[in-house]
Design a protein around this motif. Sequence first.
Motif, PDB file in Angstrom:
ATOM      1  N   GLY A 184       0.856  -1.177   0.000  1.00 13.11           N
ATOM      2  CA  GLY A 184       0.000   0.000   0.000  1.00 13.11           C
ATOM      3  C   GLY A 184       0.897   1.233   0.000  1.00 13.11           C
ATOM      4  O   GLY A 184       2.122   1.118   0.151  1.00 13.11           O
ATOM      5  N   ASP A 185       0.300   2.400  -0.137  1.00 13.35           N
ATOM      6  CA  ASP A 185       1.121   3.615  -0.132  1.00 13.35           C
ATOM      7  C   ASP A 185       1.769   3.820   1.235  1.00 13.35           C
ATOM      8  O   ASP A 185       2.947   4.193   1.331  1.00 13.35           O
ATOM      9  CB  ASP A 185       0.309   4.846  -0.563  1.00 13.35           C
ATOM     10  CG  ASP A 185      -1.053   4.955   0.100  1.00 13.35           C
ATOM     11  OD1 ASP A 185      -1.595   3.928   0.550  1.00 13.35           O
ATOM     12  OD2 ASP A 185      -1.594   6.074   0.162  1.00 13.35           O
ATOM     13  N   GLY A 186       1.015   3.536   2.295  1.00 14.82           N
ATOM     14  CA  GLY A 186       1.586   3.656   3.640  1.00 14.82           C
ATOM     15  C   GLY A 186       2.642   2.594   3.869  1.00 14.82           C
ATOM     16  O   GLY A 186       3.775   2.883   4.291  1.00 14.82           O
ATOM     17  N   ASP A 187       2.296   1.387   3.564  1.00 20.34           N
ATOM     18  CA  ASP A 187       3.170   0.225   3.732  1.00 20.34           C
ATOM     19  C   ASP A 187       4.500   0.422   2.997  1.00 20.34           C
ATOM     20  O   ASP A 187       5.583   0.225   3.567  1.00 20.34           O
ATOM     21  CB  ASP A 187       2.388  -0.967   3.153  1.00 20.34           C
ATOM     22  CG  ASP A 187       3.116  -2.270   3.190  1.00 20.34           C
ATOM     23  OD1 ASP A 187       3.815  -2.514   4.175  1.00 20.34           O
ATOM     24  OD2 ASP A 187       2.969  -3.049   2.238  1.00 20.34           O
ATOM     25  N   VAL A 231       2.430  -0.582  -6.130  1.00 24.94           N
ATOM     26  CA  VAL A 231       2.000   0.224  -4.980  1.00 24.94           C
ATOM     27  C   VAL A 231       0.533   0.605  -5.156  1.00 24.94           C
ATOM     28  O   VAL A 231       0.173   1.307  -6.101  1.00 24.94           O
ATOM     29  CB  VAL A 231       2.863   1.500  -4.842  1.00 24.94           C
ATOM     30  CG1 VAL A 231       2.395   2.322  -3.633  1.00 24.94           C
ATOM     31  CG2 VAL A 231       4.330   1.137  -4.685  1.00 24.94           C
ATOM     32  N   PHE A 232      -0.302   0.094  -4.257  1.00 24.25           N
ATOM     33  CA  PHE A 232      -1.724   0.435  -4.264  1.00 24.25           C
ATOM     34  C   PHE A 232      -1.896   1.764  -3.530  1.00 24.25           C
ATOM     35  O   PHE A 232      -1.919   1.803  -2.298  1.00 24.25           O
ATOM     36  CB  PHE A 232      -2.548  -0.670  -3.569  1.00 24.25           C
ATOM     37  CG  PHE A 232      -2.768  -1.872  -4.444  1.00 24.25           C
ATOM     38  CD1 PHE A 232      -1.719  -2.722  -4.755  1.00 24.25           C
ATOM     39  CD2 PHE A 232      -4.022  -2.149  -4.956  1.00 24.25           C
ATOM     40  CE1 PHE A 232      -1.911  -3.824  -5.572  1.00 24.25           C
ATOM     41  CE2 PHE A 232      -4.223  -3.251  -5.778  1.00 24.25           C
ATOM     42  CZ  PHE A 232      -3.168  -4.088  -6.089  1.00 24.25           C
ATOM     43  N   ASN A 233      -1.980   2.842  -4.319  1.00 18.38           N
ATOM     44  CA  ASN A 233      -2.003   4.177  -3.716  1.00 18.38           C
ATOM     45  C   ASN A 233      -3.438   4.692  -3.610  1.00 18.38           C
ATOM     46  O   ASN A 233      -4.058   5.031  -4.618  1.00 18.38           O
ATOM     47  CB  ASN A 233      -1.155   5.120  -4.576  1.00 18.38           C
ATOM     48  CG  ASN A 233      -1.097   6.514  -3.975  1.00 18.38           C
ATOM     49  OD1 ASN A 233      -1.582   6.745  -2.857  1.00 18.38           O
ATOM     50  ND2 ASN A 233      -0.507   7.431  -4.704  1.00 18.38           N
ATOM     51  N   ASN A 234      -3.946   4.723  -2.370  1.00 21.54           N
ATOM     52  CA  ASN A 234      -5.279   5.317  -2.157  1.00 21.54           C
ATOM     53  C   ASN A 234      -5.184   6.590  -1.314  1.00 21.54           C
ATOM     54  O   ASN A 234      -6.186   7.105  -0.831  1.00 21.54           O
ATOM     55  CB  ASN A 234      -6.245   4.307  -1.518  1.00 21.54           C
ATOM     56  CG  ASN A 234      -5.711   3.772  -0.204  1.00 21.54           C
ATOM     57  OD1 ASN A 234      -4.624   4.162   0.233  1.00 21.54           O
ATOM     58  ND2 ASN A 234      -6.457   2.888   0.437  1.00 21.54           N
ATOM     59  N   GLY A 235      -3.947   7.084  -1.110  1.00 26.44           N
ATOM     60  CA  GLY A 235      -3.759   8.345  -0.402  1.00 26.44           C
ATOM     61  C   GLY A 235      -4.126   8.281   1.070  1.00 26.44           C
ATOM     62  O   GLY A 235      -4.443   9.314   1.670  1.00 26.44           O
ATOM     63  N   MET A 236      -4.066   7.102   1.639  1.00 25.63           N
ATOM     64  CA  MET A 236      -4.417   7.025   3.063  1.00 25.63           C
ATOM     65  C   MET A 236      -3.949   5.711   3.702  1.00 25.63           C
ATOM     66  O   MET A 236      -3.640   4.745   3.016  1.00 25.63           O
ATOM     67  CB  MET A 236      -5.927   7.138   3.232  1.00 25.63           C
ATOM     68  CG  MET A 236      -6.698   6.033   2.546  1.00 25.63           C
ATOM     69  SD  MET A 236      -8.440   6.119   2.989  1.00 25.63           S
ATOM     70  CE  MET A 236      -9.178   6.362   1.421  1.00 25.63           C
ATOM     71  N   TYR A 237      -3.928   5.736   5.003  1.00 29.89           N
ATOM     72  CA  TYR A 237      -3.811   4.508   5.777  1.00 29.89           C
ATOM     73  C   TYR A 237      -5.219   3.916   5.803  1.00 29.89           C
ATOM     74  O   TYR A 237      -5.977   4.082   6.759  1.00 29.89           O
ATOM     75  CB  TYR A 237      -3.340   4.809   7.196  1.00 29.89           C
ATOM     76  CG  TYR A 237      -1.889   5.242   7.327  1.00 29.89           C
ATOM     77  CD1 TYR A 237      -0.868   4.509   6.740  1.00 29.89           C
ATOM     78  CD2 TYR A 237      -1.535   6.361   8.078  1.00 29.89           C
ATOM     79  CE1 TYR A 237       0.473   4.882   6.878  1.00 29.89           C
ATOM     80  CE2 TYR A 237      -0.205   6.745   8.223  1.00 29.89           C
ATOM     81  CZ  TYR A 237       0.797   6.003   7.619  1.00 29.89           C
ATOM     82  OH  TYR A 237       2.108   6.362   7.767  1.00 29.89           O
ATOM     83  N   GLY A 238      -5.563   3.237   4.703  1.00 29.13           N
ATOM     84  CA  GLY A 238      -6.957   2.859   4.461  1.00 29.13           C
ATOM     85  C   GLY A 238      -7.540   1.930   5.521  1.00 29.13           C
ATOM     86  O   GLY A 238      -8.717   2.037   5.882  1.00 29.13           O
ATOM     87  N   THR A 239      -6.739   1.014   6.014  1.00 30.47           N
ATOM     88  CA  THR A 239      -7.233   0.054   7.014  1.00 30.47           C
ATOM     89  C   THR A 239      -7.722   0.793   8.256  1.00 30.47           C
ATOM     90  O   THR A 239      -8.794   0.519   8.787  1.00 30.47           O
ATOM     91  CB  THR A 239      -6.090  -0.891   7.433  1.00 30.47           C
ATOM     92  OG1 THR A 239      -5.433  -1.328   6.263  1.00 30.47           O
ATOM     93  CG2 THR A 239      -6.591  -2.049   8.238  1.00 30.47           C
TER      94      THR A 239
HETATM   95 MG    MG Z   1      -3.230   3.195   1.491  1.00 33.08          MG
END
Ligand code: MG
Length: 571
Positions: free
Chosen positions: A442-445, A467-475
């Motif tokens: 992920g982007d954070g990861d 990189v799965f970028n969703n602009g957040m710590y999605g979890t």
């Molecule tokens: Mg993310």
Amino acid sequence: MSDSRSGARILVDQLLLQGVDRLFCVPGESYLGVLDALIDTPSLRLIVNRHESGSTFMAGAYARLTGQPGVAFVTRGPGACNAAIGIHHAQQDSLPVVLLVGQVPTGVLEREAFQEIDCRSLFASMCKWVAQVDRADRIPEFVARALQTATSGRQGPVVLALPEDVLEQSARTADARCHQSVQAAPSDTQIAALRRMLGRAQRPMVLVGGPGWSAAASENLRGFVEANRLPVVCAFRYQDVFDNRHPNYIGEAGLGINPRLAERIRNADLVLAFGVRLGEATTGGYRWLQPPVPQQALVHAHAGLEELGRVYQADLMINTGMPQLAARLAMMAPIDEPVWAGAVAAAREQYRQWQQRPEILEQQAPNLDPWQVMQQLRAALPADTIVCNGAGNFSIWLHRFFPYLAPGTQLAPTSGCMGYAVPAAIAAKISAPDKTVVCISGDGDFLMTGQELATACQYNAPVLFLVFNNGMYGTVRMHQERRFPGRVVGTTLTNPDFSALAGAYGGAGFRVTQTADFAAALAQALASLRSRRLPALIELACDPQLLSPSTRIDELRADAAAILPKRPSAA
Ligand SMILES: [Mg+2]
Ligand SMILES: Cc1ncc(C[n+]2csc(CCOP(=O)(O)OP(=O)(O)O)c2C)c(N)n1
């Protein structure tokens, strides 16, 4: 007794004797002598990292992949603290990792000298053994015990602190022998008892996981499963133990489980738990199997004696390594015409349905469809591709929709630590240069250990990074929306341009915003790995609304408000 040698030389000689052929490290002035000794020891390959978590994560990934102990070397206080996450991970993943720490000289110990840290208290709760070596002539004894401890029974991390002056001292001392990994084996009586329990069962299932599944052990397991027509569930992040294409494979017991599989586990009348620690993620937070005495009959086979009976009082506990167990199971006389045989196909069908494109994407198709990404990845990658991931909701897409086809193809942290995937993938590529290695973050990861891209470039490790970028710590955002709907704090990320970042390190960078463009980017990235022998990265611009295969933020908000208990209005 050999000639006089420096402590550093004795140490390097012991590592060679123990079969160690690579060290993952960040250098420190506390162990200069060891680094110097390595110049004359080309058979011990040094991989230099950019952060000590990279060293311990890489040592762990190397161990999980090869079955051989992974060794990391770091400096005292700051280095040891940075390395700690990889030791915690090695503990939770039961990996034979040996961490060597250059310590302050014995003459200044206990004064809180510059960078001094008490390794015993720092690592006590996260490793099998931690010690400090205070005499050069005892280095062989300590190193042999470190390797012996890390590789035997339930495998796990060991830490040795080596004060600077001990590494500089000269001593005449005899070398130790190579360690022997010791594993228990099941007795005839235990296999007979297991067979009797299976013969009485109506709804049995096999639940496999944990480390130590060699290709031969997985093959023997397959023989046992086919002969007895049993359904197989893989534990959280051990999906590669059993070929996911096999008609008896019915899914993963982990986070984001198929609810119908969870129900099957709850309703089973016999669980054959082989190698798995029965941790929180594999048991639905200890609900599908309830401690201390589960409602299902339970056979628990595990390499660690101390693991048996710790949480679950199984009906039958077998202390055994997995190759030893699987070899015996393959020879066991099968149950004739088992009553459960017909149920396997139905369970497999539920797994097949669970793999279909989820409803949420049918209702509202995002620009970039993570399900399609997984389909295209599986179609494009060889069966023996090693796939690494870290922690975050993006990994749910991978675990649910990407089938693992061969043992030794999954490197995923059962400790749920972010930052694992990047170093793990690089270690995998260095250890198995002929295999395709894909790192999914992920982007954070990714940004927790993304600086190891420099290591990938330095050692020509052509790994494909997604990189799965969703602009957040999605979890965390998902939990936040459930618990405190609409109150977003601490989870939004302003990210760099990931594809440009890959380029800055020397790799190739791609950015995909539409599903239709993924296949071409993937083909280009794979071609670049082959031609340039450097990493390639594809940034996937993900829909931030889509938190998981079953959750959208917009739906969750309405839903969350409905499911939360109503507060009395402040009148
Ligand atoms: Mg993310
Ligand atoms: C080292 C570490 N720190 C914090 C966490 C808590 N945590 C779990 S998932 C997550 C967010 C992951 O974000 P990202 O990688 O962007 O994936 P996403 O959930 O957005 O798909 C966090 C902060 C963790 N698991 N590991």
